[in-house]
Write a protein that holds these residues in place. Sequence first.
Motif, mmCIF file in Angstrom:
data_model
loop_
_atom_site.group_PDB
_atom_site.id
_atom_site.type_symbol
_atom_site.label_atom_id
_atom_site.label_comp_id
_atom_site.label_asym_id
_atom_site.label_seq_id
_atom_site.Cartn_x
_atom_site.Cartn_y
_atom_site.Cartn_z
ATOM 1 N N VAL A 64 20.670 -28.675 70.217
ATOM 2 C CA VAL A 64 19.369 -28.942 70.320
ATOM 3 C C VAL A 64 18.662 -30.037 69.463
ATOM 4 C CG1 VAL A 64 18.991 -26.248 70.398
ATOM 5 C CG2 VAL A 64 19.209 -27.372 68.244
ATOM 6 N N GLU A 65 17.875 -30.664 70.091
ATOM 7 C CA GLU A 65 17.078 -31.555 69.254
ATOM 8 C C GLU A 65 15.377 -31.264 69.451
ATOM 9 O OE1 GLU A 65 18.339 -34.295 67.813
ATOM 10 O OE2 GLU A 65 20.371 -34.438 68.674
ATOM 11 N N ASN A 66 14.763 -31.738 68.370
ATOM 12 C CA ASN A 66 13.415 -31.455 68.065
ATOM 13 C C ASN A 66 12.785 -32.914 67.999
ATOM 14 O OD1 ASN A 66 11.562 -29.421 65.542
ATOM 15 N ND2 ASN A 66 11.083 -29.733 67.976
ATOM 16 N N TYR A 67 11.681 -32.813 68.822
ATOM 17 C CA TYR A 67 10.865 -33.999 69.109
ATOM 18 C C TYR A 67 9.467 -33.602 68.580
ATOM 19 C CZ TYR A 67 8.000 -37.816 70.551
ATOM 20 O OH TYR A 67 7.294 -39.196 70.347
ATOM 21 N N ILE A 68 8.994 -34.142 67.480
ATOM 22 C CA ILE A 68 7.413 -33.751 66.943
ATOM 23 C C ILE A 68 6.770 -34.947 67.069
ATOM 24 C CG2 ILE A 68 6.364 -32.810 65.014
ATOM 25 C CD1 ILE A 68 9.124 -31.651 63.949
ATOM 26 N N PHE A 69 5.383 -34.769 67.536
ATOM 27 C CA PHE A 69 4.628 -35.868 67.527
ATOM 28 C C PHE A 69 3.115 -35.285 66.835
ATOM 29 C CE2 PHE A 69 1.608 -33.921 70.654
ATOM 30 C CZ PHE A 69 2.504 -32.850 71.263
ATOM 31 N N LYS A 76 -1.912 -37.369 73.526
ATOM 32 C CA LYS A 76 -1.658 -37.194 74.872
ATOM 33 C C LYS A 76 -1.837 -38.607 75.736
ATOM 34 C CE LYS A 76 -3.365 -34.805 78.658
ATOM 35 N NZ LYS A 76 -4.296 -33.518 79.218
ATOM 36 N N SER A 77 -0.965 -39.555 75.259
ATOM 37 C CA SER A 77 -1.184 -40.873 75.541
ATOM 38 C C SER A 77 0.136 -41.632 75.813
ATOM 39 C CB SER A 77 -1.479 -41.784 74.167
ATOM 40 O OG SER A 77 -0.404 -41.644 73.484
ATOM 41 N N PRO A 78 0.180 -42.827 76.571
ATOM 42 C CA PRO A 78 1.216 -43.547 77.045
ATOM 43 C C PRO A 78 2.000 -43.703 75.847
ATOM 44 C CG PRO A 78 -0.508 -44.320 78.354
ATOM 45 C CD PRO A 78 -1.194 -43.500 77.195
ATOM 46 N N ASP A 79 1.764 -43.797 74.773
ATOM 47 C CA ASP A 79 2.501 -44.504 73.403
ATOM 48 C C ASP A 79 3.259 -43.345 73.219
ATOM 49 O OD1 ASP A 79 1.406 -46.737 73.427
ATOM 50 O OD2 ASP A 79 0.357 -46.471 71.669
ATOM 51 N N THR A 80 2.837 -41.920 73.227
ATOM 52 C CA THR A 80 3.466 -40.841 72.834
ATOM 53 C C THR A 80 4.476 -40.478 73.919
ATOM 54 O OG1 THR A 80 1.538 -40.045 71.717
ATOM 55 C CG2 THR A 80 3.296 -38.465 71.784
ATOM 56 N N LEU A 81 4.160 -40.633 75.020
ATOM 57 C CA LEU A 81 5.137 -40.320 76.328
ATOM 58 C C LEU A 81 6.318 -41.342 76.346
ATOM 59 C CD1 LEU A 81 5.468 -39.182 79.079
ATOM 60 C CD2 LEU A 81 4.548 -41.174 79.824
ATOM 61 N N PHE A 82 6.151 -42.534 75.906
ATOM 62 C CA PHE A 82 7.348 -43.433 76.103
ATOM 63 C C PHE A 82 8.027 -43.207 74.632
ATOM 64 C CE2 PHE A 82 7.460 -45.666 79.808
ATOM 65 C CZ PHE A 82 6.411 -45.533 80.402
ATOM 66 N N LEU A 147 -5.649 -42.171 79.797
ATOM 67 C CA LEU A 147 -5.505 -43.610 79.936
ATOM 68 C C LEU A 147 -6.867 -43.748 79.186
ATOM 69 C CD1 LEU A 147 -4.184 -44.756 83.401
ATOM 70 C CD2 LEU A 147 -3.024 -44.471 81.145
ATOM 71 N N LYS A 148 -7.227 -45.377 78.832
ATOM 72 C CA LYS A 148 -8.361 -45.424 78.202
ATOM 73 C C LYS A 148 -9.613 -45.339 79.133
ATOM 74 C CE LYS A 148 -6.663 -49.483 75.241
ATOM 75 N NZ LYS A 148 -5.400 -49.933 75.860
ATOM 76 N N ALA A 149 -9.340 -45.224 80.379
ATOM 77 C CA ALA A 149 -10.454 -44.925 81.203
ATOM 78 C C ALA A 149 -10.806 -43.721 81.443
ATOM 79 C CB ALA A 149 -10.092 -45.543 82.515
ATOM 80 N N GLY A 150 -10.015 -42.727 80.852
ATOM 81 C CA GLY A 150 -10.377 -41.419 81.116
ATOM 82 C C GLY A 150 -9.077 -40.497 81.084
ATOM 83 N N LYS A 151 -9.398 -39.188 81.019
ATOM 84 C CA LYS A 151 -8.579 -38.146 80.876
ATOM 85 C C LYS A 151 -7.547 -37.868 82.132
ATOM 86 C CE LYS A 151 -8.708 -34.255 79.238
ATOM 87 N NZ LYS A 151 -8.092 -33.571 78.171
#
Length: 350
Positions: A64-69, A76-82, A147-151
């Motif tokens: 197991v691994e645990n990713y925590i944000f 809920k952003s491209p930065d966290t996704l990547f 995205l910056k433009a919306g949900k």
Amino acid sequence: MEQLTVNASRVYDIFIGHGVRDLLSEKLSALFGKVKVCLVCDSNVAPLHAKEALSALEANGFSVENYIFPAGEQSKSPDTLFSLLEFLAEKQFSRKDVLVALGGGVTGDLTGLASALFMRGMHLVQMPTSLLAMVDSSVGGKTAVNLKAGKNLAGVFCQPELVLCDLDYLSTLPQKDFADGMAEVIKYGVIADSALFDLVKDGDVQKNLEEIVTACVRIKRDVVAQDEFDTGERAKLNFGHTLAHAIEKKSGFAVSHGAAVAMGMVAVCAIADANGLSDALTLPAVKAAVEANGLSVTSPFSLPTLYEASIGDKKRSGNTLTLVLPNEIGRCYLKTVSLDAWKELLATWT
Ligand SMILES: NC(=O)c1ccc[n+]([C@@H]2O[C@H](COP(=O)([O-])OP(=O)(O)OC[C@H]3O[C@@H](n4cnc5c(N)ncnc54)[C@H](O)[C@@H]3O)[C@@H](O)[C@H]2O)c1
């Protein structure tokens, strides 16, 4: 314990009840064998619930691994996704491994999208811990980041392969977040199930939670089976959401999704009421149910000022927008209007 099966492009089971988290290792083994598991949690859920899940998995022979944000819609952003995708690569996950989303809708949406993108697709299990995620976001396969433009503007359809909905997780959910989930519960009652609406309209829901969550998931399951890719009937699940997304965006996400859905539902009922588009009893009933469940009925922004933010919504197509309007409690319909007509409808709000 209730078990429902979703018949979509993937067929999968949803288990709902107290203690269903204990099924995780057994179900993962049966579905995928002894794969590597990445448990994804936000910074609120991790200290409360990750250790127990990780220990149980390890005790059953999973690596197991645990990713925590950081908790919150801003993640809920491209930065966290990547950052999650980089984590998976660094820890040498492969396509046969599994991502388990343990958390609310933010965790589920983000993890779902990562599961579709990493190496073009790895396994996905949803373990919702907020009421909103249990009744809505963990089922149906919509994944996205904002995205910056919306949900939710960058996402894919990606059904999970298992949903474990353990009601015991709700014991640590703050009251405000529980109320947010009740907004989506009320939504299901208004659009599809007057008996469910009656069950929740006074805000006295704790003793019937399993029945309430199951009723919501059943509605969602049926709609998804009929219109997985949101080309028709599924739009009904967006009742209140066009204005909700506009309120969320205009507030810089200071107003939570559930709170905004409550305001959006009341606002669209008020518009329908003012224009003879719904029955006269619907608006007062929805308002009363929203208030009884600890939610605000009043948008912090006047409706005409939400026009610009609302037309960035995915429900817009060219110069038209599809609205979900209640005929009466338990029944709704879709109405496509021009953007000019939408602007005029917003102006009828007082
Ligand atoms: N994919 C879909 O079909 C779909 C449907 C509806 C909503 N959504 C999305 O879901 C998100 C909203 O979901 P949400 O309200 O769950 O948000 P969230 O994930 O931010 O959770 C709300 C808060 O509750 C906390 N939390 C969750 N479970 C907890 C627990 N058991 N104990 C203590 N704290 C807990 C979280 O840390 C967070 O602070 C929005 O981004 C919305 O767009 C997606």
